[in-house]
Design a protein around this motif. Structure first.
Motif, PDB file in Angstrom:
ATOM      1  N   VAL A   1       8.737  -1.087  23.239  1.00  0.00           N
ATOM      2  CA  VAL A   1       9.515  -1.449  24.210  1.00  0.00           C
ATOM      3  C   VAL A   1      10.725  -2.245  23.888  1.00  0.00           C
ATOM      4  N   GLU A   2      10.612  -3.254  23.168  1.00  0.00           N
ATOM      5  CA  GLU A   2      11.876  -4.017  22.660  1.00  0.00           C
ATOM      6  C   GLU A   2      12.961  -3.097  21.945  1.00  0.00           C
ATOM      7  N   LEU A   3      12.484  -1.798  21.235  1.00  0.00           N
ATOM      8  CA  LEU A   3      13.572  -1.213  20.491  1.00  0.00           C
ATOM      9  C   LEU A   3      14.070   0.250  21.570  1.00  0.00           C
ATOM     10  N   LEU A   4      13.652   0.247  22.834  1.00  0.00           N
ATOM     11  CA  LEU A   4      13.924   1.429  23.443  1.00  0.00           C
ATOM     12  C   LEU A   4      15.390   1.699  23.621  1.00  0.00           C
ATOM     13  N   SER A   5      16.153   0.490  23.911  1.00  0.00           N
ATOM     14  CA  SER A   5      17.636   0.627  23.896  1.00  0.00           C
ATOM     15  C   SER A   5      18.262   1.081  22.834  1.00  0.00           C
ATOM     16  N   HIS A   6      17.612   1.020  21.556  1.00  0.00           N
ATOM     17  CA  HIS A   6      18.184   1.426  20.464  1.00  0.00           C
ATOM     18  C   HIS A   6      17.623   2.814  19.948  1.00  0.00           C
ATOM     19  N   ASN A   7      16.881   3.419  20.885  1.00  0.00           N
ATOM     20  CA  ASN A   7      16.543   4.605  20.617  1.00  0.00           C
ATOM     21  C   ASN A   7      15.726   4.855  19.260  1.00  0.00           C
ATOM     22  N   ILE A   8      14.780   3.766  19.018  1.00  0.00           N
ATOM     23  CA  ILE A   8      14.102   3.730  17.657  1.00  0.00           C
ATOM     24  C   ILE A   8      12.694   3.850  18.484  1.00  0.00           C
ATOM     25  N   ARG A   9      11.934   4.962  17.689  1.00  0.00           N
ATOM     26  CA  ARG A   9      10.600   5.076  18.404  1.00  0.00           C
ATOM     27  C   ARG A   9       9.526   4.561  17.404  1.00  0.00           C
ATOM     28  N   VAL A  10       8.429   3.768  17.993  1.00  0.00           N
ATOM     29  CA  VAL A  10       7.712   3.122  17.303  1.00  0.00           C
ATOM     30  C   VAL A  10       6.261   3.699  17.622  1.00  0.00           C
ATOM     31  N   ASN A  11       5.234   4.230  16.586  1.00  0.00           N
ATOM     32  CA  ASN A  11       3.893   4.762  16.829  1.00  0.00           C
ATOM     33  C   ASN A  11       3.093   4.180  15.865  1.00  0.00           C
ATOM     34  N   ALA A  12       1.723   4.456  16.147  1.00  0.00           N
ATOM     35  CA  ALA A  12       0.673   4.005  15.268  1.00  0.00           C
ATOM     36  C   ALA A  12      -0.196   5.299  14.903  1.00  0.00           C
ATOM     37  N   VAL A  13      -0.638   5.271  13.608  1.00  0.00           N
ATOM     38  CA  VAL A  13      -1.541   6.054  13.223  1.00  0.00           C
ATOM     39  C   VAL A  13      -2.977   5.453  12.836  1.00  0.00           C
ATOM     40  N   VAL A  14      -3.983   5.846  13.733  1.00  0.00           N
ATOM     41  CA  VAL A  14      -5.338   4.728  13.689  1.00  0.00           C
ATOM     42  C   VAL A  14      -6.358   5.594  12.725  1.00  0.00           C
ATOM     43  N   VAL A  15      -6.755   5.061  11.624  1.00  0.00           N
ATOM     44  CA  VAL A  15      -7.556   5.659  10.555  1.00  0.00           C
ATOM     45  C   VAL A  15      -8.883   5.223  11.058  1.00  0.00           C
ATOM     46  N   ALA A  16     -10.094   6.340  10.370  1.00  0.00           N
ATOM     47  CA  ALA A  16     -11.253   5.906  10.620  1.00  0.00           C
ATOM     48  C   ALA A  16     -11.901   5.763   9.344  1.00  0.00           C
ATOM     49  N   GLU A  17     -12.400   6.945   8.907  1.00  0.00           N
ATOM     50  CA  GLU A  17     -12.955   7.123   7.613  1.00  0.00           C
ATOM     51  C   GLU A  17     -12.029   8.014   6.582  1.00  0.00           C
ATOM     52  N   CYS A  18     -11.535   7.487   5.501  1.00  0.00           N
ATOM     53  CA  CYS A  18     -10.856   8.221   4.860  1.00  0.00           C
ATOM     54  C   CYS A  18     -11.202   7.549   3.184  1.00  0.00           C
ATOM     55  N   TYR A  19     -11.496   8.696   2.415  1.00  0.00           N
ATOM     56  CA  TYR A  19     -11.800   8.341   1.234  1.00  0.00           C
ATOM     57  C   TYR A  19     -10.710   8.086   0.093  1.00  0.00           C
ATOM     58  N   THR A  20     -10.394   6.797  -0.373  1.00  0.00           N
ATOM     59  CA  THR A  20      -9.648   6.179  -1.210  1.00  0.00           C
ATOM     60  C   THR A  20      -9.921   5.707  -2.256  1.00  0.00           C
ATOM     61  N   PRO A  21      -9.311   5.140  -3.385  1.00  0.00           N
ATOM     62  CA  PRO A  21      -9.729   4.482  -4.451  1.00  0.00           C
ATOM     63  C   PRO A  21     -10.595   2.958  -3.956  1.00  0.00           C
ATOM     64  N   LEU A  22      -9.672   2.418  -2.823  1.00  0.00           N
ATOM     65  CA  LEU A  22     -10.326   1.247  -2.362  1.00  0.00           C
ATOM     66  C   LEU A  22     -11.596   1.365  -1.574  1.00  0.00           C
ATOM     67  N   TYR A  23     -11.633   2.556  -1.081  1.00  0.00           N
ATOM     68  CA  TYR A  23     -13.086   2.791  -0.185  1.00  0.00           C
ATOM     69  C   TYR A  23     -14.323   3.181  -1.405  1.00  0.00           C
ATOM     70  N   GLU A  24     -13.856   3.774  -2.163  1.00  0.00           N
ATOM     71  CA  GLU A  24     -14.704   4.329  -3.421  1.00  0.00           C
ATOM     72  C   GLU A  24     -15.132   2.699  -4.018  1.00  0.00           C
ATOM     73  N   ARG A  25     -14.436   1.682  -4.152  1.00  0.00           N
ATOM     74  CA  ARG A  25     -14.442   0.365  -4.784  1.00  0.00           C
ATOM     75  C   ARG A  25     -15.837  -0.054  -3.710  1.00  0.00           C
ATOM     76  N   TRP A  26     -15.440  -0.009  -2.424  1.00  0.00           N
ATOM     77  CA  TRP A  26     -16.370  -0.625  -1.525  1.00  0.00           C
ATOM     78  C   TRP A  26     -17.705  -0.162  -1.607  1.00  0.00           C
ATOM     79  N   ILE A  27     -17.768   1.313  -1.748  1.00  0.00           N
ATOM     80  CA  ILE A  27     -19.130   1.864  -1.303  1.00  0.00           C
ATOM     81  C   ILE A  27     -19.749   1.531  -2.601  1.00  0.00           C
ATOM     82  N   GLN A  28     -19.428   1.517  -3.755  1.00  0.00           N
ATOM     83  CA  GLN A  28     -20.062   1.256  -4.836  1.00  0.00           C
ATOM     84  C   GLN A  28     -20.706  -0.019  -5.053  1.00  0.00           C
ATOM     85  N   THR A  29     -20.228  -0.862  -3.918  1.00  0.00           N
ATOM     86  CA  THR A  29     -20.854  -2.171  -3.943  1.00  0.00           C
ATOM     87  C   THR A  29     -22.180  -2.350  -3.377  1.00  0.00           C
TER      88      THR A  29
END
Length: 260
Positions: A171-199
């Motif tokens: 909303v705030e950046l509409l007048s500047h033609n700057i678009r803002v979006n989000a990508v929402v992640v659920a389950e993605c296997y990463t090194p951090l995820y690997e570290r967690w699951i091994q606990t």
């Protein structure tokens, strides 16, 4: 489809590993110049080498983003090197398990700085440059803001904040033609995820249980799939998309998992 990202200067926080690295590699393949902002120089340089080996262009800034001053230093370093910023991907952070019962004020606030405050600070310092280029912002968020998880109050609150800021900034950046979006992640296997699951007890069994609940293909989302969506949202090809929370999760959040 040409995403028109060639030679665009895009900052990716936490771009040296995991989801951030996946995003950085996709952007490099699309011809963008990727500025990785991460706290570990050895990991930065390793990812930078992969970007350059694939024919892409990269740059790295070592920054501990839980320190509020680091965001301005990172943005200034990128502008000093390239003279412009065309895109910002706020991604750095981790599910650090600061819960309601096992946390305290100090741990909660530390987690907020680690997972939310620098999203604001990076955008705050990048926006004057994005105004000049009419660039875009993509915030990486997590399902925990929608579903809860238990034992991770600070991370869930941070992701709720990321989602709210996405719509507020759109909303705030509409007048500047700057678009803002989000990508929402659920389950993605990463090194951090690997570290967690091994606990956990019986990690392989737990991993199988988790993937069985992901409706589309009973598998985790790849970092490349997340990167592809981020690249599209940064691109002028998505020129009329703003204020959106895009769930790249195999249907995990919104589909009835009983169907799988």
């Amino acid at each position: 489809m040409d995403l028109q990202l060639k030679d665009k200067v895009i900052i990716v926080t936490g771009g040296a590993r995991g989801i951030g690295k996946g995003i950085a590699l996709v952007l490099a393949k699309e011809g963008a110049t990727v500025a990785i902002v991460s706290r570990t120089e050895t990991e930065n340089l390793k990812t930078l080498a992969e970007i350059e080996a694939a024919g892409g262009k990269g740059f790295q800034v070592v920054a501990e983003l839980s320190n509020p001053e680091a965001s301005q230093q990172a943005v200034d370093a990128v502008v000093a090197e390239f003279g412009r910023i065309d895109g910002l991907v706020n991604n750095a952070g981790e599910n650090d398990g600061v819960g309601l019962q096992n946390g305290n004020y100090e741990k909660f606030m530390q987690s907020m700085h680690k997972n939310l405050v620098h999203y604001y600070m990076m955008a705050h310092y990048a926006v004057p440059h994005l105004i000049k280029t009419q660039g875009s912002i993509v915030n990486i968020s997590s399902k925990t803001a929608d579903t809860g998880q238990g034992g991770t109050s600070a991370y869930a609150a941070s992701n709720g904040g990321r989602n709210a800021l996405t719509r507020e900034w759109a909303v705030e950046l509409l007048s500047h033609n700057i678009r803002v979006n989000a990508v929402v992640v659920a389950e993605c296997y990463t090194p951090l995820y690997e570290r967690w699951i091994q606990t956990l007890d019986n990690p392989e069994e737990k991993l199988k249980e988790i993937t069985s609940k992901i409706p589309l293909g009973n598998r985790m989302t790849t970092t490349e799939e997340l990167g592809n969506t981020v690249a599209f949202l940064l691109s002028s090809v998505s020129s009329h998309t703003t204020g959106q929370l895009i769930y790249v999760d195999g249907g995990y959040v919104h589909l009835d998992r009983a169907i799988s």
